[in-house]
Design an enzyme around this catalytic site. Structure first.
Site, short mmCIF file in Angstrom:
data_model
loop_
_atom_site.label_atom_id
_atom_site.label_comp_id
_atom_site.label_asym_id
_atom_site.label_seq_id
_atom_site.Cartn_x
_atom_site.Cartn_y
_atom_site.Cartn_z
N GLU A 31 0.85 -1.18 0.00
CA GLU A 31 0.00 0.00 0.00
C GLU A 31 0.89 1.24 0.00
OE1 GLU A 31 -2.38 3.03 0.15
OE2 GLU A 31 -3.18 1.01 -0.22
N ARG A 105 -17.92 2.86 4.28
CA ARG A 105 -16.79 2.26 3.57
C ARG A 105 -15.60 2.00 4.50
NH1 ARG A 105 -15.38 1.99 -1.89
NH2 ARG A 105 -17.32 3.04 -2.40
N TYR A 214 -29.15 6.56 2.61
CA TYR A 214 -29.37 5.31 3.35
C TYR A 214 -28.59 5.35 4.65
CZ TYR A 214 -25.10 4.17 0.68
OH TYR A 214 -23.86 4.20 0.09
N ASP A 296 -11.57 -1.70 -9.44
CA ASP A 296 -11.50 -0.53 -10.30
C ASP A 296 -10.32 -0.56 -11.26
OD1 ASP A 296 -13.79 0.50 -9.23
OD2 ASP A 296 -12.81 2.05 -8.02
#
Length: 401
Positions: A31, A105, A214, A296
């Protein structure tokens, strides 16, 4: 032990690491940031994805942080009229074997990270930027910053829409702007007037715009996303373009009172310009040689089917399953294992690219329907009232892989 290299520590990268570690691989994840974190706000996880997460043993952890809305309701942004609804909750769980849930998320990211750390078969490397890679007949070498190199049997590019791994593997440019801007916000429900609080998913449709709201964090917070048509200047890969409440409020002047009140009640918004690629056209866009693309990096999509994170998680599950069923983790001579990797990754690509392409295309079509005006909007509204759940349900998708 077979070694999987993973570029990217977002939801897709962590999912790939967890799935492969559970199957028996040694995992090394890289990362580029100095800490694991996740931008954005809420995401919706439909049964096809929740079944996978439950299969990874995450049911109790999800119950602690997610919300489980009982209904998805579609309303007119201008009049407030209900156009249609889809039962979620127990009805969705009975139909597809898992519930429909909504989650922050960052909460999903933390949950995956904790599960991966407990698994204990993954080396998680922070502040390690990927520069490029080199494939050979027997392995793949990942070149990192500071002239560091890591070798493994295969490489997973889970490094997002502007993936360096894809750029080198396919050399097919970058995602292109859609002309749609997403204003995102998260607000405590306790800060909202009672009539604006919600325990369901609501989509407000209007000409050249729509808003989705939501609950997340067990219902304590409300996630709101307003998408309008327009352009921004500057680096399209950057998350935050300093969106502000006044700009969005101006764009929503024609909204009905309830929606207008909701927009007014949110003090801060972050602006994201949506960029995508066309729907996938071939398996090589998902894998080539010893390199697999995921999420993605392979198939960036507009969020109008709520499946961006879901398809990344499905990718991870299928990748691990193909490797396991192909005997890649079996105790066989190294030369035999090395020879099998490209063929196994081709199987992964063939099992994924068409489904991903269908999701991409359906999301694009939904955007046109959501933002319709004139006769097309009237036809949409009439169809939703007549067909109801039959139009809103997605059996081909929610049944899963």
């Amino acid at each position: 032990m077979r070694k999987v290299l993973i570029a990217g520590g977002g939801i897709g990268g962590l999912s790939a690491a967890l799935a492969c570690a559970r199957a028996g691989a040694e995992v090394a994840l890289f990362e580029r940031h100095a800490e694991f974190s996740e931008f954005g706000a809420g995401i919706q996880l439909s049964p096809n994805v929740v079944k996978i997460l439950y299969g990874w043993g995450l049911q109790e952890a999800l119950a602690e942080v997610a919300a489980f809305p009982d209904r998805l309701q579609v309303r007119s942004a201008s009049s407030g009229a209900v156009l249609g609804s889809l039962r979620l909750g127990e009805a969705m769980a009975r139909r597809y074997g898992a519930p429909y849930l909504t989650i922050h998320r960052a909460d999903l990211h933390k949950l995956l990270l904790a599960a991966l750390q407990q698994q204990g078969a993954a080396a998680l490397n922070l502040n390690r930027s990927v520069i490029n890679f080199e494939q050979t007949e027997t392995d793949v070498a990942l070149q990192l910053a500071q002239d560091q190199t890591e070798r493994g049997d295969l490489l997973v590019g889970a490094d997002g829409g502007w993936s360096r791994i894809r750029r080198q593997l396919l050399a097919d440019g970058t995602p292109q702007p859609t002309g749609h801007l997403a204003y995102r916000a998260l607000i405590s429900q306790a800060r909202l007037p009672v009539h604006l609080r919600s325990s369901q998913v609501t989509a407000w449709l209007g000409p050249q715009m729509h808003v989705v709201q939501y609950p997340v964090r067990g219902g304590e917070a409300l996630n709101v996303v307003a998408i309008v048509q327009g352009q921004v200047q500057g680096d399209m890969s950057h998350w935050d373009h300093s969106g502000n409440a006044a700009e969005l409020q101006q764009r929503m002047q024609a909204a009905c009172k309830t929606l207008h009140d909701l927009i007014q009640a949110v003090p801060d918004w972050r602006l994201w310009a949506l960029s995508i690629r066309p729907p996938m056209r071939r398996g090589r866009e998902q894998a080539d040689g010893r390199v697999a693309l995921l999420g993605d990096a392979a198939h960036p999509m507009v969020p109008y089917l709520a499946q961006g994170a879901g398809m990344a998680i499905e990718d991870a599950a299928v990748l691990a399953r193909v490797l396991e069923e192909g005997g890649w983790f079996a105790d066989t001579p190294d030369a035999d294992v090395a020879a099998r990797v490209p063929a196994l990754l081709r199987q992964y690509a063939q099992q994924r690219w068409r489904r991903n392409a269908r999701v991409q295309a359906t999301a694009i079509r939904n955007g046109k329907i959501f933002h319709a005006s004139g006769l097309l909007a009237l036809a949409r509204n009439a169809a939703m009232k007549i067909r109801g759940e039959g139009l809103m349900d997605q059996p081909w998708l929610y049944r899963g892989i």
